[in-house]
Design a protein around this motif. Structure first.
Motif, PDB file in Angstrom:
ATOM      1  N   GLU A  37       0.924  -1.081  -0.027  1.00 25.91           N
ATOM      2  CA  GLU A  37       0.027  -0.040   0.010  1.00 25.91           C
ATOM      3  C   GLU A  37       0.781   0.712  -0.353  1.00 25.91           C
ATOM      4  O   GLU A  37       0.690   1.934  -0.265  1.00 25.91           O
ATOM      5  N   LEU A  38       1.952   1.152   0.345  1.00 27.13           N
ATOM      6  CA  LEU A  38       3.499   2.171   0.485  1.00 27.13           C
ATOM      7  C   LEU A  38       3.283   2.596  -0.960  1.00 27.13           C
ATOM      8  O   LEU A  38       3.915   3.209  -1.308  1.00 27.13           O
ATOM      9  N   LEU A  39       3.433   1.178  -1.772  1.00 25.64           N
ATOM     10  CA  LEU A  39       4.538   1.779  -3.015  1.00 25.64           C
ATOM     11  C   LEU A  39       2.821   2.473  -3.752  1.00 25.64           C
ATOM     12  O   LEU A  39       3.682   3.239  -4.608  1.00 25.64           O
ATOM     13  N   ASP A  40       1.779   1.752  -3.067  1.00 29.21           N
ATOM     14  CA  ASP A  40       0.768   2.256  -3.927  1.00 29.21           C
ATOM     15  C   ASP A  40      -0.066   3.885  -4.236  1.00 29.21           C
ATOM     16  O   ASP A  40      -0.730   4.594  -4.498  1.00 29.21           O
ATOM     17  N   ARG A  41       0.858   4.194  -1.979  1.00 27.00           N
ATOM     18  CA  ARG A  41      -0.172   5.484  -2.060  1.00 27.00           C
ATOM     19  C   ARG A  41       0.650   7.317  -1.151  1.00 27.00           C
ATOM     20  O   ARG A  41       0.844   8.142  -1.450  1.00 27.00           O
ATOM     21  N   TYR A  42       2.097   6.708  -0.565  1.00 25.01           N
ATOM     22  CA  TYR A  42       2.384   6.871  -0.237  1.00 25.01           C
ATOM     23  C   TYR A  42       3.626   8.370  -1.231  1.00 25.01           C
ATOM     24  O   TYR A  42       4.510   7.757  -1.894  1.00 25.01           O
ATOM     25  N   VAL A  43       3.417   8.867  -0.937  1.00 30.95           N
ATOM     26  CA  VAL A  43       3.460  10.303  -1.811  1.00 30.95           C
ATOM     27  C   VAL A  43       4.912  10.533  -1.823  1.00 30.95           C
ATOM     28  O   VAL A  43       6.140  10.824  -2.960  1.00 30.95           O
ATOM     29  N   ASN A  44       5.835  10.531  -0.630  1.00 29.86           N
ATOM     30  CA  ASN A  44       7.197  10.920  -0.233  1.00 29.86           C
ATOM     31  C   ASN A  44       8.271   9.466  -0.488  1.00 29.86           C
ATOM     32  O   ASN A  44       9.201   9.117   0.163  1.00 29.86           O
ATOM     33  N   LEU A  45       7.774   8.211  -0.295  1.00 27.40           N
ATOM     34  CA  LEU A  45       8.754   6.988  -0.797  1.00 27.40           C
ATOM     35  C   LEU A  45       9.743   7.152  -1.813  1.00 27.40           C
ATOM     36  O   LEU A  45      10.573   6.581  -1.220  1.00 27.40           O
ATOM     37  N   ALA A  46      10.030   7.404  -2.821  1.00 26.12           N
ATOM     38  CA  ALA A  46      10.994   8.190  -4.076  1.00 26.12           C
ATOM     39  C   ALA A  46      11.841   8.992  -3.374  1.00 26.12           C
ATOM     40  O   ALA A  46      12.934   8.168  -3.227  1.00 26.12           O
ATOM     41  N   TRP A  47      11.287   9.590  -3.131  1.00 28.06           N
ATOM     42  CA  TRP A  47      12.201  10.461  -2.435  1.00 28.06           C
ATOM     43  C   TRP A  47      12.726  10.583  -1.273  1.00 28.06           C
ATOM     44  O   TRP A  47      13.627  10.580  -0.381  1.00 28.06           O
ATOM     45  N   LYS A  48      12.289   9.900  -0.265  1.00 26.91           N
ATOM     46  CA  LYS A  48      12.999   8.620   1.093  1.00 26.91           C
ATOM     47  C   LYS A  48      13.547   7.710   0.568  1.00 26.91           C
ATOM     48  O   LYS A  48      14.814   7.168   0.935  1.00 26.91           O
ATOM     49  N   ALA A  49      13.305   7.146  -0.109  1.00 26.45           N
ATOM     50  CA  ALA A  49      13.925   6.016  -0.944  1.00 26.45           C
ATOM     51  C   ALA A  49      15.547   6.635  -1.479  1.00 26.45           C
ATOM     52  O   ALA A  49      16.739   5.654  -2.195  1.00 26.45           O
ATOM     53  N   SER A  50      15.743   7.777  -2.048  1.00 30.55           N
ATOM     54  CA  SER A  50      16.714   8.390  -2.017  1.00 30.55           C
ATOM     55  C   SER A  50      17.723   8.731  -1.363  1.00 30.55           C
ATOM     56  O   SER A  50      18.905   8.863  -1.655  1.00 30.55           O
ATOM     57  N   GLY A  51      17.753   8.487   0.078  1.00 28.28           N
ATOM     58  CA  GLY A  51      18.704   8.605   1.045  1.00 28.28           C
ATOM     59  C   GLY A  51      18.398  10.068   1.087  1.00 28.28           C
ATOM     60  O   GLY A  51      19.254  10.878   2.004  1.00 28.28           O
TER      61      GLY A  51
END
Length: 492
Positions: A37-51
């Motif tokens: 669900e985080l993959l589908d809905r969490y707006v900051n996921l790619a930002w957080k994944a950048s480190g």
């Protein structure tokens, strides 16, 4: 981070233990559901994944899976998932209270009846109450020579005047960017409605209070200016946020055009709800518009939001890499985000008199709602912020800094950024029934970075060992006065 009361945790553990023995596989399935669900809905996921935010998602994932694999009871498993959410360091991504299963249908009490001659009771019934500390975030009131002009109790805002290094500084405290946190604004608005002969209804009080909040800011600034203030300080320390007021308020503090932050929405069905709300406001303004230019601008805005609605889900990419590696952040990368205009709507901002149509202007840029108060202050401005300045307070700080309206003083803000442009259902895990709210919007700064990273001060005044809050407050005032004096000597 939300702290769940011990009683709620005990009820949660009791409910699970009463239902079934510990089931590790079910908890692991809950965790897989949460990540999906985080993959589908969490707006900051790619930002957080950048480190970029100091978060290592692959390491966090490995740690959580190991904790679930070694858990021996429901409490340990629940704590593993809570630690996973806490590891994102995003205050908008947080747990909601556990809900017990209802045994009977819920009954909603009747709404309170508003008596026009009982404004105190009426404002309280509508939820207007102080929800943040009215005092300045540093004890400026206790410093030598500080003159308290209004206390924020019998008045909407706390304000004061002080001189340092021959610079007269006016200070205004904004403890929350939500009119509902200011009961005096409601009482003032109630009086306005009665004087105008307007019926007292919840909607009328809400709209009048929001407008009165800005009128009272403008008024307190005018009082400080007449008392001799040449430099203005807005104190947003320990301000947990609020609503779009954080984007509107900067317009009161300059006579130059102001640009709102770019807005992104999660590429998910929730975006359609926000776009529909914008289209509804635009359609209403279009039907009443008389200006050809206004109609053209509104039609362009409507077409934009229809295009973005149609684009939902069409260009989604595989973000499962976030649990395996870190990749550099860029707003243009595939990150499951949709451009959604600006924080205030379709337009980044409009001049105060555009189209001579208040409804059209507000539909294009919501800040135009308070355009009558634009430019209430045009002098030197500083913003005091700290690690407890969040959300809408950060929106205010970013707009002030990015538009060069003010310098930030103090510490880096807390780093929540944008939270919710419209209400969304929480994630509810199938087995444990743990519930988590998920932010659906992102505001981008002028340099393309996410507001969620927090705003760094232009003039750091950090807590120091052995220094009292009073001493740090004095240091902040002297830092501001020194910078203001230096700036006044530079050729314009």
């Amino acid at each position: 981070m939300r702290i769940i009361p011990l009683l709620v945790l005990n009820l949660f553990a009791t409910a699970l233990s009463a239902a079934a023995p510990f089931d590790r596989a079910a908890w692991q399935q809950d965790y897989a559901q949460l990540k999906g669900e985080l993959l589908d809905r969490y707006v900051n996921l790619a930002w957080k994944a950048s480190g970029a935010d100091g978060v290592d998602l692959p390491a966090l994932d490995r740690k959580t899976m190991a904790a679930l694999a070694s858990a021996s009871n429901d409490t340990e498993a629940a704590n593993a998932i809570r630690a996973f959410i806490a590891g994102f360091h995003d205050g908008h991504l947080s747990e909601l209270p556990y809900l017990a299963i209802a045994s009977t249908p819920a009954t909603e009490p009747d709404k309170a009846t508003l008596d026009p001659v009982e404004p105190i009771a009426g404002c309280a019934a509508l939820g207007y109450a102080s929800t943040g500390p009215v005092a300045f975030s540093l004890p400026l009131e206790s410093l030598p020579g500080f003159r308290l002009m209004s206390d924020g109790l019998g008045s909407t805002f706390r304000s004061g005047l002080v001189m340092r290094s021959k610079v007269t500084i006016g200070v205004v405290r904004i403890q929350n960017f939500r009119a509902r946190a200011f009961p005096m604004a409601c009482l003032h608005a109630w009086a306005d409605l009665r004087q105008a002969g307007t019926p007292i209804t919840p909607d009328a009080v809400r709209d009048a209070t929001r407008l009165r909040w800005f009128k009272d800011i403008a008024a307190v600034i005018g009082t400080l200016r007449r008392a001799g203030a040449t430099t203005l300080v807005i104190d947003i320390g320990n301000d947990s946020g609020g609503d779009d007021s954080g984007d509107w308020t900067p317009r009161l503090l300059t006579d130059h055009p102001v640009r709102s932050a770019r807005l992104m929405m999660a590429d998910a069905p929730i975006a359609a709800r926000y776009f529909a709300e914008e289209i509804g406001d635009i359609d209403e303004a279009f039907s009443a518009a008389r200006s050809r230019d206004a109609k053209t601008a509104l039609a362009d805005a409507r077409a934009f939001f229809y295009r973005q609605t149609a684009a939902i889900g069409r260009h989604r990419c595989d973000l499962s890499w976030v649990w395996r590696e870190q990749r550099k952040w860029s707003p243009s990368n595939c990150n499951r985000l949709l451009p959604a205009g600006y924080a205030g709507g379709y337009s980044p901002g409009l001049p105060g008199d555009v189209y001579s149509d208040a409804n059209a202007a507000a539909a294009l840029s919501s800040a135009a709602t308070v355009r009558q108060f634009y430019g209430s202050w045009t002098g030197a401005t500083y913003v005091i912020a700290d690690k407890r300045s969040y959300s809408s307070a950060e929106m205010f700080a970013a707009v002030m800094q990015d538009n060069r309206i003010a310098k930030l003083v103090g510490d880096r803000t807390g780093g929540d950024g944008c939270g919710f442009m419209t209400e969304d259902d929480p994630i509810v895990l199938h087995h444990s029934r743990l519930r988590f709210r998920v932010p659906n919007c992102m505001r981008l700064r002028a340099d393309g970075t996410n507001e969620e990273a927090g705003m760094a001060p232009d003039l750091p005044v950090l807590p120091t060992e052995g220094e009292s809050d009073r001493a740090r407050g004095e240091r902040a005032l002297r830092t501001i006065a020194s910078d203001a004096a230096l700036a006044s000597q530079k050729p314009s």
